[in-house]
Design a protein around this motif. Sequence first.
Motif, PDB file in Angstrom:
ATOM      1  N   SER A  41     -22.222   9.685  11.307  1.00 33.16           N
ATOM      2  CA  SER A  41     -22.136   8.937  12.491  1.00 33.16           C
ATOM      3  C   SER A  41     -20.977   8.803  12.848  1.00 33.16           C
ATOM      4  O   SER A  41     -20.730   8.737  13.928  1.00 33.16           O
ATOM      5  N   VAL A  42     -20.159   9.176  12.185  1.00 34.07           N
ATOM      6  CA  VAL A  42     -18.312   9.397  12.894  1.00 34.07           C
ATOM      7  C   VAL A  42     -18.695  10.387  13.417  1.00 34.07           C
ATOM      8  O   VAL A  42     -17.294  10.075  14.690  1.00 34.07           O
ATOM      9  N   LEU A  43     -18.580  11.480  13.004  1.00 31.31           N
ATOM     10  CA  LEU A  43     -18.702  12.804  13.414  1.00 31.31           C
ATOM     11  C   LEU A  43     -19.078  12.436  14.718  1.00 31.31           C
ATOM     12  O   LEU A  43     -19.287  12.871  15.706  1.00 31.31           O
ATOM     13  N   GLY A  68     -15.768  -1.111  28.822  1.00 29.16           N
ATOM     14  CA  GLY A  68     -16.113  -2.906  29.156  1.00 29.16           C
ATOM     15  C   GLY A  68     -18.018  -2.728  28.234  1.00 29.16           C
ATOM     16  O   GLY A  68     -17.957  -3.353  27.588  1.00 29.16           O
ATOM     17  N   VAL A  69     -18.451  -0.688  28.496  1.00 30.91           N
ATOM     18  CA  VAL A  69     -19.498  -0.725  27.691  1.00 30.91           C
ATOM     19  C   VAL A  69     -19.099  -0.767  26.357  1.00 30.91           C
ATOM     20  O   VAL A  69     -19.872  -1.435  25.376  1.00 30.91           O
ATOM     21  N   THR A  70     -18.329   0.083  25.644  1.00 28.82           N
ATOM     22  CA  THR A  70     -18.479   0.081  24.284  1.00 28.82           C
ATOM     23  C   THR A  70     -17.706  -0.953  23.398  1.00 28.82           C
ATOM     24  O   THR A  70     -18.226  -1.205  22.323  1.00 28.82           O
ATOM     25  N   THR A  71     -16.886  -1.682  24.355  1.00 31.06           N
ATOM     26  CA  THR A  71     -16.871  -2.980  23.420  1.00 31.06           C
ATOM     27  C   THR A  71     -17.809  -4.182  23.358  1.00 31.06           C
ATOM     28  O   THR A  71     -18.155  -4.791  22.266  1.00 31.06           O
ATOM     29  N   LEU A  72     -18.293  -3.894  24.797  1.00 22.62           N
ATOM     30  CA  LEU A  72     -19.618  -4.886  24.675  1.00 22.62           C
ATOM     31  C   LEU A  72     -21.041  -5.191  23.559  1.00 22.62           C
ATOM     32  O   LEU A  72     -22.110  -4.756  22.980  1.00 22.62           O
ATOM     33  N   LEU A  73     -21.315  -2.827  23.237  1.00 23.90           N
ATOM     34  CA  LEU A  73     -21.752  -2.786  21.999  1.00 23.90           C
ATOM     35  C   LEU A  73     -21.587  -3.109  20.778  1.00 23.90           C
ATOM     36  O   LEU A  73     -21.951  -3.235  19.690  1.00 23.90           O
ATOM     37  N   TYR A  74     -20.092  -3.036  20.579  1.00 23.07           N
ATOM     38  CA  TYR A  74     -18.713  -3.798  19.747  1.00 23.07           C
ATOM     39  C   TYR A  74     -19.626  -4.740  18.926  1.00 23.07           C
ATOM     40  O   TYR A  74     -19.374  -5.773  17.524  1.00 23.07           O
ATOM     41  N   THR A  75     -20.342  -5.895  19.833  1.00 26.46           N
ATOM     42  CA  THR A  75     -20.029  -7.447  20.439  1.00 26.46           C
ATOM     43  C   THR A  75     -21.488  -7.231  19.435  1.00 26.46           C
ATOM     44  O   THR A  75     -22.056  -8.683  18.788  1.00 26.46           O
ATOM     45  N   VAL A  76     -22.774  -6.243  19.613  1.00 23.10           N
ATOM     46  CA  VAL A  76     -23.914  -6.270  19.118  1.00 23.10           C
ATOM     47  C   VAL A  76     -23.908  -7.008  17.691  1.00 23.10           C
ATOM     48  O   VAL A  76     -23.425  -6.145  17.208  1.00 23.10           O
ATOM     49  N   LEU A 102     -22.511   3.504  17.686  1.00 22.05           N
ATOM     50  CA  LEU A 102     -22.630   3.312  19.173  1.00 22.05           C
ATOM     51  C   LEU A 102     -21.653   2.063  18.137  1.00 22.05           C
ATOM     52  O   LEU A 102     -20.636   1.966  19.897  1.00 22.05           O
ATOM     53  N   TYR A 103     -21.371   1.373  16.987  1.00 21.52           N
ATOM     54  CA  TYR A 103     -20.070   0.858  17.022  1.00 21.52           C
ATOM     55  C   TYR A 103     -18.675   1.740  16.368  1.00 21.52           C
ATOM     56  O   TYR A 103     -18.238   0.518  16.568  1.00 21.52           O
ATOM     57  N   SER A 104     -19.068   2.454  16.334  1.00 20.12           N
ATOM     58  CA  SER A 104     -17.658   3.327  15.995  1.00 20.12           C
ATOM     59  C   SER A 104     -17.178   3.963  17.157  1.00 20.12           C
ATOM     60  O   SER A 104     -16.083   4.187  17.505  1.00 20.12           O
ATOM     61  N   SER A 160     -15.306   1.015   8.200  1.00 21.02           N
ATOM     62  CA  SER A 160     -15.957  -0.204   8.913  1.00 21.02           C
ATOM     63  C   SER A 160     -18.058   0.611   9.014  1.00 21.02           C
ATOM     64  O   SER A 160     -18.543  -0.186   8.442  1.00 21.02           O
ATOM     65  N   ALA A 161     -18.106   1.924   9.072  1.00 23.09           N
ATOM     66  CA  ALA A 161     -18.740   2.291   9.083  1.00 23.09           C
ATOM     67  C   ALA A 161     -19.242   2.625   7.261  1.00 23.09           C
ATOM     68  O   ALA A 161     -21.014   2.087   7.332  1.00 23.09           O
ATOM     69  N   VAL A 162     -18.292   2.752   6.611  1.00 15.83           N
ATOM     70  CA  VAL A 162     -18.819   2.485   5.380  1.00 15.83           C
ATOM     71  C   VAL A 162     -19.610   1.037   4.890  1.00 15.83           C
ATOM     72  O   VAL A 162     -20.083   1.252   4.226  1.00 15.83           O
ATOM     73  N   SER A 163     -18.865   0.486   5.491  1.00 15.49           N
ATOM     74  CA  SER A 163     -19.270  -1.224   5.034  1.00 15.49           C
ATOM     75  C   SER A 163     -20.175  -1.252   5.979  1.00 15.49           C
ATOM     76  O   SER A 163     -21.262  -1.914   5.308  1.00 15.49           O
ATOM     77  N   LEU A 164     -20.595  -0.200   7.476  1.00 10.60           N
ATOM     78  CA  LEU A 164     -22.178  -1.505   7.424  1.00 10.60           C
ATOM     79  C   LEU A 164     -23.246  -0.143   7.292  1.00 10.60           C
ATOM     80  O   LEU A 164     -24.722  -0.674   7.765  1.00 10.60           O
ATOM     81  N   VAL A 165     -22.621   0.248   6.625  1.00 10.34           N
ATOM     82  CA  VAL A 165     -24.285   1.705   6.407  1.00 10.34           C
ATOM     83  C   VAL A 165     -25.009   0.635   5.531  1.00 10.34           C
ATOM     84  O   VAL A 165     -25.850   0.891   5.208  1.00 10.34           O
ATOM     85  N   THR A 166     -24.148   0.004   4.763  1.00  3.32           N
ATOM     86  CA  THR A 166     -25.121  -0.762   3.323  1.00  3.32           C
ATOM     87  C   THR A 166     -26.624  -2.173   3.943  1.00  3.32           C
ATOM     88  O   THR A 166     -26.613  -2.616   3.702  1.00  3.32           O
ATOM     89  N   ILE A 167     -25.943  -2.375   5.257  1.00  7.78           N
ATOM     90  CA  ILE A 167     -26.796  -2.772   6.461  1.00  7.78           C
ATOM     91  C   ILE A 167     -28.381  -1.940   6.375  1.00  7.78           C
ATOM     92  O   ILE A 167     -29.117  -2.602   6.731  1.00  7.78           O
TER      93      ILE A 167
END
Length: 225
Positions: A41-43, A68-76, A102-104, A160-167
């Motif tokens: 995902s990070v790559l 703007g778009v990338t920041t909006l994606l991060y807030t979802v 998308l979060y990265s 952040s990705a290491v943490s979010l993978v758990t979801i």
Amino acid sequence: MIAPPDDCLARNEWICGAYLSSRRHILWDAMLQHLQLTAVSVLIGLVIALPLALAARRWRWAAGPVLGVTTLLYTVPSLAMFSLLLPVYGLSASLVVAGLVLYSLTLLVRNILAGLRAAPEETRQAARGMGYGPVRLLVAVELPLALPAAMAGLRIATVSAVSLVTIGAIVGYGGLGNLIYSGMNTYFKAQVLTASVLCVVIAVAADLLLLLAQRLLTPWTRRQS
């Protein structure tokens, strides 16, 4: 009065060596999946973020929409993000990877763009005076100067990705998150604690490795400090 069992698994203790010895293969498989999901995902995020940052640097009008778009994606919220992507990817590892990519983007795009903008204009002018074309200027001058900021964004995105993978455990592709999720459902203390600690260890190790790579790739920053 019944004596407490000698086995820490039977006593359901938080710290239990028997859990580590008896579930080594389960922990190993979960760690491998966690690392794979994070790295892929990070790559992919980096591959997408670089041209977006370059476009925002090249055309000023594009910077606002890109950021703007990338920041909006991060807030979802993550659960909402996976729900929105579910019709496209189904219950698969690709669903988790797409969400993490998308979060990265906001972290990577912002930091790469900040690094590119921080390159001194006099350095660019000197390179042009030496006959550097746009591509050579970018590769030999601008990108190396942007590395410190870009690596800082990469480190944050990776942790952040290491943490979010758990979801991803909600769809069965969460690496160590699968163990945390099932352990919470059964109140299996040793499994929850062990998987959680391993997530922290992976995040810290990844951050330190990227920090080392940053120092090796940017020796001039060490001399300046």
